[in-house]
Design a protein around this motif. Structure first.
Motif, short mmCIF file in Angstrom:
data_model
loop_
_atom_site.label_atom_id
_atom_site.label_comp_id
_atom_site.label_asym_id
_atom_site.label_seq_id
_atom_site.Cartn_x
_atom_site.Cartn_y
_atom_site.Cartn_z
N ASP A 1 0.55 -1.17 0.47
CA ASP A 1 0.70 0.03 0.34
C ASP A 1 0.89 1.18 -0.66
O ASP A 1 0.29 2.02 -0.03
N ASP A 57 0.04 1.39 -3.57
CA ASP A 57 -1.96 1.78 -3.93
C ASP A 57 -2.86 1.16 -4.67
O ASP A 57 -2.07 2.09 -5.35
N ARG A 58 -3.57 0.73 -4.51
CA ARG A 58 -5.06 0.77 -5.65
C ARG A 58 -5.10 1.87 -5.66
O ARG A 58 -5.71 2.38 -7.08
N HIS A 100 -6.05 2.90 -10.47
CA HIS A 100 -7.86 3.35 -10.65
C HIS A 100 -7.83 3.50 -11.32
O HIS A 100 -7.20 4.95 -11.39
N GLU A 142 -0.72 -3.02 -7.81
CA GLU A 142 -2.24 -3.01 -7.47
C GLU A 142 -3.38 -2.86 -6.98
O GLU A 142 -3.14 -2.00 -7.98
N GLY A 143 -4.57 -4.31 -7.32
CA GLY A 143 -5.79 -2.84 -7.45
C GLY A 143 -6.26 -3.24 -8.93
O GLY A 143 -7.07 -2.20 -9.24
N GLU A 168 -8.37 -3.92 -12.16
CA GLU A 168 -9.55 -4.65 -12.05
C GLU A 168 -10.02 -4.27 -13.95
O GLU A 168 -11.14 -4.88 -13.87
N GLY A 226 -4.61 -7.71 -9.68
CA GLY A 226 -5.77 -7.53 -9.09
C GLY A 226 -6.80 -7.89 -9.45
O GLY A 226 -6.57 -9.80 -10.23
#
Length: 586
Positions: free
Chosen positions: A157, A179-180, A184, A213-214, A216, A234
């Protein structure tokens, strides 16, 4: 406070009875198309008030049992990792406050690793950065003990907490997870792109590897790939699940050069939905739907073969009547089953699946379709995921396409070649260029020159793209094709030259067509005669063992193209050189 039905379901009992369940989320090397490792994420028993991490660790804080829970999580993850015979790294989450707790027992992880016969370098201690770390020196000392034993360290993170860069500089981790929040919609946000790029540049200097990370969406993944981010994690690449992936998901490492809709299949959308047997009762269906409000579609199987689909709206409608349960509870589920759901094989292309859904009136309002493999149930596909994926890929194609021809531009070309090299494929690359194009532009104007380039792009599409081969537009009058080993590239190039030479006179005035050329000022200002435009093609057969990137292949192809341009007429030249000449170190 969380109410529990009995003391047997309290947190101490879950720990004592080894009822913590590890799940594994893949971390993927998207350049190599391989799994780097998995992050172990802990869950409580399914349906338990402490099933999810927020409740589990919240209760541990309330009871003052963070140390006990942290140690139990590590043990559960490593034991399961050993039982499954997993390859790659295992990232184990550790709370910084636990490492600074004087009461936390020392040496437990080392003894467990020795007991299981694991290599310490396989274990990555993942340190969450969300909690305020005041005693950085103490934390560094604790982590150094792990490092001395051979374990590796990761900061989780980065950017979400208070002291990320300071912690990074003090601890010097092997991995840094971004961190996501910064991942995003990174494909749409230049600020996020700048942040991630700066972290990646800093990591290279400090010897850390960056993990994003994260992720989508495919668009986020492609943006990260374009920025040189190699390690990714992710939902798009894989959700946490009890059984770890053994190979990289098809969502990563896929060439972008050919329009994605021609390559991707519904296998990329398959999710393991909760299937039911055709002999089950409606009461069992109703109970399952009532227990999970997110469950909207249930495939129905007969010996593993899909025979229908149950839809939440239909079942709930039957049971909502005054005597619904009494009337339908003991009836077979076939009473409420959709007998004609959309069923497609997992190799069905996305665009074909979209067309089937659009053409099927019964799919109106339906949320899922069934995916099969060799006729047996493989998973559920979401209509929303399908449409979203198609939209994202179309946007990506538009984003990286050459604006004049709409062919894939430099980024997809580089990726196509790099992936072929990484996978040790046998392939050929052709570089196309027009002879005498600059004087043609000077005499006929740039608008007419653009028409010629668009026409050449159409010829290439019909001849080479029509044969299922990758085609890209570098820029100007330069094009690139990547041929599969089994393709007769020479025949395609001969076809292209014949058609080019036959049709190119149509782009000249009548008098220039008659004299098979034109007159234009030369480089020194003198008037020169130039023949009709020709097409030069240089073809190479790169050796993946000696070509390290698309840059090496570009050097080879450029040399072959220059050899072809030495000919007065359109020509295709094949170079036997399979790797660029490198200077010998003195």
């Amino acid at each position: 406070m969380i109410p529990f039905p009995s003391n047997d379901d309290a947190l101490p009992a879950l720990i004592d009875q080894d009822r913590l369940n590890p799940q594994f989320q893949p971390i993927v090397d998207i350049q190599a198309g391989q799994i780097l490792g998995h992050e172990a994420l802990i869950r409580g028993p399914a349906g338990h008030p402490l099933e999810f991490p927020s409740a589990l660790f919240g209760e541990a804080r309330r009871l003052g049992m963070l140390s006990e829970l942290d140690l139990a999580c590590r043990q559960a993850a490593l034991r399961r990792y050993h039982e499954l015979g997993m390859d790659g790294c295992i990232f184990v989450n550790v709370n910084p406050s636990v490492l600074l707790d004087k009461r936390h027992p020392k040496g437990c992880t080392r003894r467990l690793v020795q007991e299981l016969g694991l290599a310490p370098e396989q274990i990555v201690i993942e340190l969450s950065e969300q909690d305020l770390v005041q005693d950085t020196a103490g934390l560094k000392e604790a982590l150094n003990r792990y490092r001395q034993l051979g374990f590796r360290i990761a900061i989780d993170d980065l950017g979400a907490g208070y002291s990320g860069l300071k912690l990074w500089s003090e601890i010097e981790p092997d991995f840094v997870k971004i961190d996501r929040h910064f991942i995003h919609h990174i494909d749409q946000d230049t600020v996020r792109q700048a942040f991630v790029q700066s972290i990646a540049d800093l990591a290279r200097r400090l010897g850390s590897r960056v993990i994003a990370e994260g992720i989508e969406t495919r668009a986020e993944l492609e943006q990260l790939h374009a920025m040189g981010i190699r390690y990714c994690q992710g939902y798009w690449l894989g959700r946490p699940q009890p059984m770890p992936l053994t190979r990289a998901p098809t969502a990563c490492g896929r060439p972008m050069g050919v329009p994605a809709l021609q390559r991707d299949t519904v296998a990329t959308l398959a999710r393991q939905g909760q299937a039911m047997d055709v002999n089950d009762s409606l009461a069992k269906v109703f109970d399952r739907l009532r227990a999970d409000s997110r469950l909207h579609s249930i495939p129905v199987l007969a010996q593993g073969v899909p025979v229908g689909m149950l839809h939440r709206s239909r079942v709930m409608e039957l049971f909502s009547t005054p005597f619904g349960r009494a009337l339908y509870a003991n009836k077979p589920l076939t009473r409420a089953m959709d007998m004609q759901p959309l069923i497609v094989d997992r190799q069905t292309p996305l665009d074909r699946a979209s067309q089937l859904i659009t053409d099927d009136d019964s799919m109106s309002g339906r949320q899922h379709f069934i995916i099969t493999h060799n006729g047996h149930y493989h998973g559920l596909g979401s209509v929303r995921d399908l449409l979203r994926t198609i939209t994202e890929q179309q946007l990506l194609l538009a984003r990286y396409a050459n604006p004049l021809t709409q062919l894939p531009g430099n980024v997809p070309i580089y990726r196509e070649i790099d992936e072929a090299l990484q996978q040790q494929q046998d392939f050929y690359v052709a570089y196309f260029d027009l002879n005498h194009f600059k004087p043609y532009n000077d005499v006929y104007g740039y608008a007419q020159g653009d028409k010629v380039i668009q026409w050449v792009a159409r010829l290439l599409r019909e001849t080479i793209g029509g044969a299922g081969q990758f085609l890209g537009h570098v820029g100007g009058d330069d094009f690139v094709a990547v041929f599969d080993a089994g393709c007769d590239w020479r025949h395609l190039c001969d076809q292209l030259i014949a058609r080019f030479d036959r049709e190119i006179p149509n782009f000249y005035h009548a008098e220039d067509r008659l004299r098979r050329g034109m007159v234009a000022p030369g480089r020194n200002g003198d008037t020169q005669r130039y023949p009709l435009l020709g097409i030069a093609i240089g073809v190479v057969h790169p050796d993946p063992a000696r070509c390290h990137s698309h840059g090496d292949v570009a050097l080879l192809a450029s040399a072959a193209k220059h050899a072809a341009k030495c000919h007065a007429q359109s020509c295709c030249c094949f170079s036997p050189e399979r790797a660029p000449q490198r200077p010998i170190a003195s």
